[in-house]
Design an enzyme around this catalytic site. Sequence first.
Site, PDB file in Angstrom:
ATOM      1  N   TYR A  53       0.837  -1.208   0.000  1.00 11.34           N
ATOM      2  CA  TYR A  53       0.000   0.000   0.000  1.00 11.34           C
ATOM      3  C   TYR A  53       0.867   1.253   0.000  1.00 11.34           C
ATOM      4  O   TYR A  53       1.906   1.300   0.673  1.00 11.34           O
ATOM      5  CB  TYR A  53      -0.954   0.014   1.192  1.00 11.34           C
ATOM      6  CG  TYR A  53      -2.124  -0.953   1.080  1.00 11.34           C
ATOM      7  CD1 TYR A  53      -2.478  -1.541  -0.133  1.00 11.34           C
ATOM      8  CD2 TYR A  53      -2.892  -1.283   2.199  1.00 11.34           C
ATOM      9  CE1 TYR A  53      -3.550  -2.417  -0.220  1.00 11.34           C
ATOM     10  CE2 TYR A  53      -3.971  -2.151   2.115  1.00 11.34           C
ATOM     11  CZ  TYR A  53      -4.286  -2.724   0.904  1.00 11.34           C
ATOM     12  OH  TYR A  53      -5.349  -3.589   0.815  1.00 11.34           O
ATOM     13  N   SER A 210     -13.307  -2.567  -0.861  1.00  6.95           N
ATOM     14  CA  SER A 210     -14.118  -1.722  -1.746  1.00  6.95           C
ATOM     15  C   SER A 210     -15.589  -1.824  -1.334  1.00  6.95           C
ATOM     16  O   SER A 210     -16.485  -1.904  -2.174  1.00  6.95           O
ATOM     17  CB  SER A 210     -13.925  -2.120  -3.214  1.00  6.95           C
ATOM     18  OG  SER A 210     -14.040  -0.985  -4.049  1.00  6.95           O
ATOM     19  N   ALA A 213     -17.642   0.467  -2.932  1.00 13.15           N
ATOM     20  CA  ALA A 213     -17.510   0.456  -4.398  1.00 13.15           C
ATOM     21  C   ALA A 213     -16.717   1.654  -4.919  1.00 13.15           C
ATOM     22  O   ALA A 213     -16.924   2.097  -6.048  1.00 13.15           O
ATOM     23  CB  ALA A 213     -18.880   0.389  -5.069  1.00 13.15           C
ATOM     24  N   GLY A 214     -15.794   2.133  -4.093  1.00 12.30           N
ATOM     25  CA  GLY A 214     -14.971   3.272  -4.532  1.00 12.30           C
ATOM     26  C   GLY A 214     -15.863   4.456  -4.880  1.00 12.30           C
ATOM     27  O   GLY A 214     -16.939   4.631  -4.308  1.00 12.30           O
ATOM     28  N   GLY A 215     -15.456   5.232  -5.809  1.00  9.23           N
ATOM     29  CA  GLY A 215     -16.229   6.411  -6.180  1.00  9.23           C
ATOM     30  C   GLY A 215     -17.529   6.091  -6.902  1.00  9.23           C
ATOM     31  O   GLY A 215     -18.435   6.919  -6.947  1.00  9.23           O
ATOM     32  N   PHE A 218     -20.988   6.884  -5.372  1.00 11.60           N
ATOM     33  CA  PHE A 218     -21.420   8.279  -5.245  1.00 11.60           C
ATOM     34  C   PHE A 218     -21.529   8.983  -6.599  1.00 11.60           C
ATOM     35  O   PHE A 218     -22.344   9.874  -6.767  1.00 11.60           O
ATOM     36  CB  PHE A 218     -20.441   9.045  -4.346  1.00 11.60           C
ATOM     37  CG  PHE A 218     -20.375   8.512  -2.953  1.00 11.60           C
ATOM     38  CD1 PHE A 218     -21.426   8.764  -2.063  1.00 11.60           C
ATOM     39  CD2 PHE A 218     -19.319   7.731  -2.525  1.00 11.60           C
ATOM     40  CE1 PHE A 218     -21.391   8.251  -0.772  1.00 11.60           C
ATOM     41  CE2 PHE A 218     -19.287   7.215  -1.234  1.00 11.60           C
ATOM     42  CZ  PHE A 218     -20.322   7.477  -0.356  1.00 11.60           C
TER      43      PHE A 218
END
Lengths: 299, 299, 299
Positions: A53, A210, A213-215, A218
Site C-alpha cells: 500500500y 471496496s 464500491a470506490g467512487g 457516489f
Amino acid sequence: MQQVALTDQLHLSRIIYGWWRLMSWDMNTKAIEQRIEECLALGITSHDHADIYGDYLCEASFGRALKNRPDLREKIQLVSKCGIQLVSPQRPHHARKNYDTGYAHIVASAEQSLINLNTEFLDLLLIHRPDPLMDVDDMAGAFENLQQAGKVGAFGVSNFSVSEFNLLQSRLSFPLVTNQMEISVLHHASFHDGSLHQAQQLKRAPMAWSALAGGRLFSGDDSQAKNVRDALEQIASDIGAQGIDQIALAWLLKHPANIMPIVGSQSLARIQAASDSLNIPLSRAQWYTIWEAAGGELP
Amino acid sequence: MQQVALTDQLHLSRIIYGWWRLMSWDMNTKAIEQRIEECLALGITSHDHADIYGDYLCEASFGRALKNRPDLREKIQLVSKCGIQLVSPQRPHHARKNYDTGYAHIVASAEQSLINLNTEFLDLLLIHRPDPLMDVDDMAGAFENLQQAGKVGAFGVSNFSVSEFNLLQSRLSFPLVTNQMEISVLHHASFHDGSLHQAQQLKRAPMAWSALAGGRLFSGDDSQAKNVRDALEQIASDIGAQGIDQIALAWLLKHPANIMPIVGSQSLARIQAASDSLNIPLSRAQWYTIWEAAGGELP
Amino acid sequence: MQQVALTDQLHLSRIIYGWWRLMSWDMNTKAIEQRIEECLALGITSHDHADIYGDYLCEASFGRALKNRPDLREKIQLVSKCGIQLVSPQRPHHARKNYDTGYAHIVASAEQSLINLNTEFLDLLLIHRPDPLMDVDDMAGAFENLQQAGKVGAFGVSNFSVSEFNLLQSRLSFPLVTNQMEISVLHHASFHDGSLHQAQQLKRAPMAWSALAGGRLFSGDDSQAKNVRDALEQIASDIGAQGIDQIALAWLLKHPANIMPIVGSQSLARIQAASDSLNIPLSRAQWYTIWEAAGGELP
C-alpha cells in the site's frame, strides 16, 4: 461496536479501518495517532494494511505513529498482506510486477511489515492474491515459521476462489480465518461464485474490500450505479439515514455471513457514519430492492 | 410404477404429478378427486405443490378434494415449497416480491400449507429458491421445529447450486433429500454446473421441473427446439412411441441420477403416456443423438 | 529423469511419450522398438495410448513391437484409455460416435487393449472423456473387475471437471491416480476451473495433453499465439535454450502440481529437447511473463 471472533485469540471490530490510501491523504504522524484514537473511540480497533500500500510506504508511515504511541498497540489489531511484488522505487530489484508466494518472500515480507509497523506481532497476515504458481506446501511452511516465531497470530487469504481456499487450507493444521474479498452493493461476484457460501459454511467471516464500491457509489454514471444510488437514496430518506453510504454498509452488515466491511475514508464524519450503520436494520424488502437495483435476480 | 426411496420413510413415485397450473384448468373438487385416483391407478402417488402456485390458491383447491376424500391422504405423498413471497390479492401485506427463508416465514408458510391442503403432515417441504440472504442456522431451526412437531417428514431444496446445497446441508443433522431442478432435453444446465453430479454423488434423486420444457418442446421455433423435436420424432417413430413427450421423458429416466420428472398435464392421456415412458429403454446412441441435437457436446 | 509416484507400485516418467499420431508417422515395427529404446535411454519410460488412437490401429502397431521385444515390457509403463466409440471401419457396428462408460464396454475395451498391445497388464487405464450418462457404480464395478483380474494396475480419468472427478472417486475404494487434461502455455482452462487446484489438493499429479498446444505454438497467427511465441523466443534466447518448445515445457514443469507433459513428436531431437527441459529452471518473472503473454491476469 460488535467484535467478530475469528479465533479464540483474535477478535476484529465489525468495521475495519483501511489505510491503503494513506499516502494520498497527506496525514502527518500526529494526525495518524489521532485517527487511531478516534477509531478506538468508535470501537473500530482493527486496521487493514498491506506491504504494497502507498507504493510500499504506508506501513512505515503508520508505524511512526505506533513508535510515538506504543501504548496504542495492545488496543488494536494489525492486519497485513503479502504476495504481490510491484515495480517501485522502493524495490529497485523488481524488474516487473510478479506474485511471489514462496517461503522466502512470505517470511521476508512479513518481517519487513513488522519493522515498518514498529510492532513485534501481526494479528493477521493475508495472502494478497491467489498465485497461479502457488506451492501450498511452501506457503504452509512459511506460515508455521512465522507462527512459531510469534510474529503472526493468524493467517488468511484475499480474493481466493473456493478451490484455492480449499487447496491452501488442506495443507494447514489451523484454519485460514478469513477471505478478504470485494463485496459491495455494486459488486456481487462473491454471491455467485461460491466464495460467500464457503465463508458461511466454514463460519469464517469475510472481510469486504471496496465495501463502498470506490467512487462509483457516489458518482458512477453507468446504469447499475445510477439504479443502485436511486434505491439507496430512497431508503436513506425513508429511514432518515445520514447518507447512502450508511445504507450500502447496512446492506453488507445484514448478510448472515458476518461480513466485515473495510472503510478507508479520511473523513472522520464518514467513519462515524459507517460506525452508525451497524444500528440500521434494513428490512428484507429493502435488502432485495437494492439487490435487484444492482441487477441481482429473484426468479 | 417404480418408487424412489428418498429416506426409509419417504418413497416417491418415479413420475410425480405437478399441480402448479391447476387454477388454469378449471377443475372442480370432484375432478381433482378423480385425478388423484387416476394417478393412483397409474402408480403416480406423489403430488408436487408450492404455497405460491395459482397465486396462493392451488393448495386450498387440492385440499378441498382431500377434505371430501380423507381416505386418499395415506395413499399419496404431498410435496410443497416455501420461501418466495409474491405480490398478490391473497397476501395484501406483501409490498413487493421478496424471498423469505427466515424461521418465522418457513414455519408459518408450512403450517398454512397444512391448513390449505387439509392435512396434518407434509411428506416433503422444499425451499423454493436459493435466497442470497439465507441464514442457514435460522433455516435449520425452522426445519427442526417442523420435524419435531410432526408437521413435515423430510426437507429438500429447489434450484440450489452445489455450494448452496452444501451450505444448508452443513447445518442439518438429517439429509436434504432432493434438489428439484429444471432438467429436460432442452435444458442441460444441471449437467454442466455440478448440481446433477452432486445429486449422483450424494445419491439424492433430483426432481425435474419443466421436464417437458413447457411448450417449447412441442412448438418452439428456435433452432434448438426444432433440432431436438426432429430427433425426438425420429426416435419416437423408430420405437413406435406414442409421442415425442414419451421420448423426452425416457431421456431423463435413462440418466443414472434417478431423475423424477414432474408432469403437470391436465390431459389424462398425456399422464398415461408419461407413465408408459418408464417402459421405453432408449439406447445410448438414441440418448446421445438427443444430447447433440440440443447442442450438447461429445468431444 | 524424474519419476512421479502415482501409487506405491506405479511410477511414471515426468515426460511421457504420446503415440496418438503414430499411424501418420509411417513407422515400422523395428522403428517403434528403436523409439521405445531411445525413450528409455532418455529416462522416458511411460507411454500414452488410447483404444481409439489412429482409428483404433495405434495400440496394435505398438503391440507388434512389444511382441518382438517382450523384454521391453517390464521397463515401461503402458497407459491406455477407453470410453469413446468412433465410427470407423475397425468398428463397423458403431452407427454413430458415442460415449460408453458402462461396465461391459470398459471391460471389453481394456481387454482388447491388452490383446492389441501384446501385454497382460495395463499400468494405468483412463476414462477418456466425462460421459454425461455415466453410471459411476457401473464404472466402479468394471474397475474392480479389471483390477482383481490383474489386468489393470491403476485407474484415472481424462478431461474430468472437479465435480465429475469427485463423483467417480466417491464410488471407488482406491484413488483415481490422475486426471489427464489439456494444459499448455496457450491453454489455461485448468487454472481457472478448479481442476488443477483439485489435482494439487489431492496430490494427484496431472498428465498434460497437447502440452505444446499442437501446431499453434510454432505457427499459430492469432494474437495469443504470437504474443506467447514472442515471449518464449525472448526467454529461450536469454537462457540459451534449444527452442521455444523447451521453454513451453519448462513452464509446465515449474508448476507445483507436478504436471507430466505428454510429448508426441516423431523427431528424436525434439524428444531429447523435451527431456532436457527438465533442467531449465524458469524464474518466477519468466513464468509470469509467459502467463501474461497468454492473457493470464495478475491483478
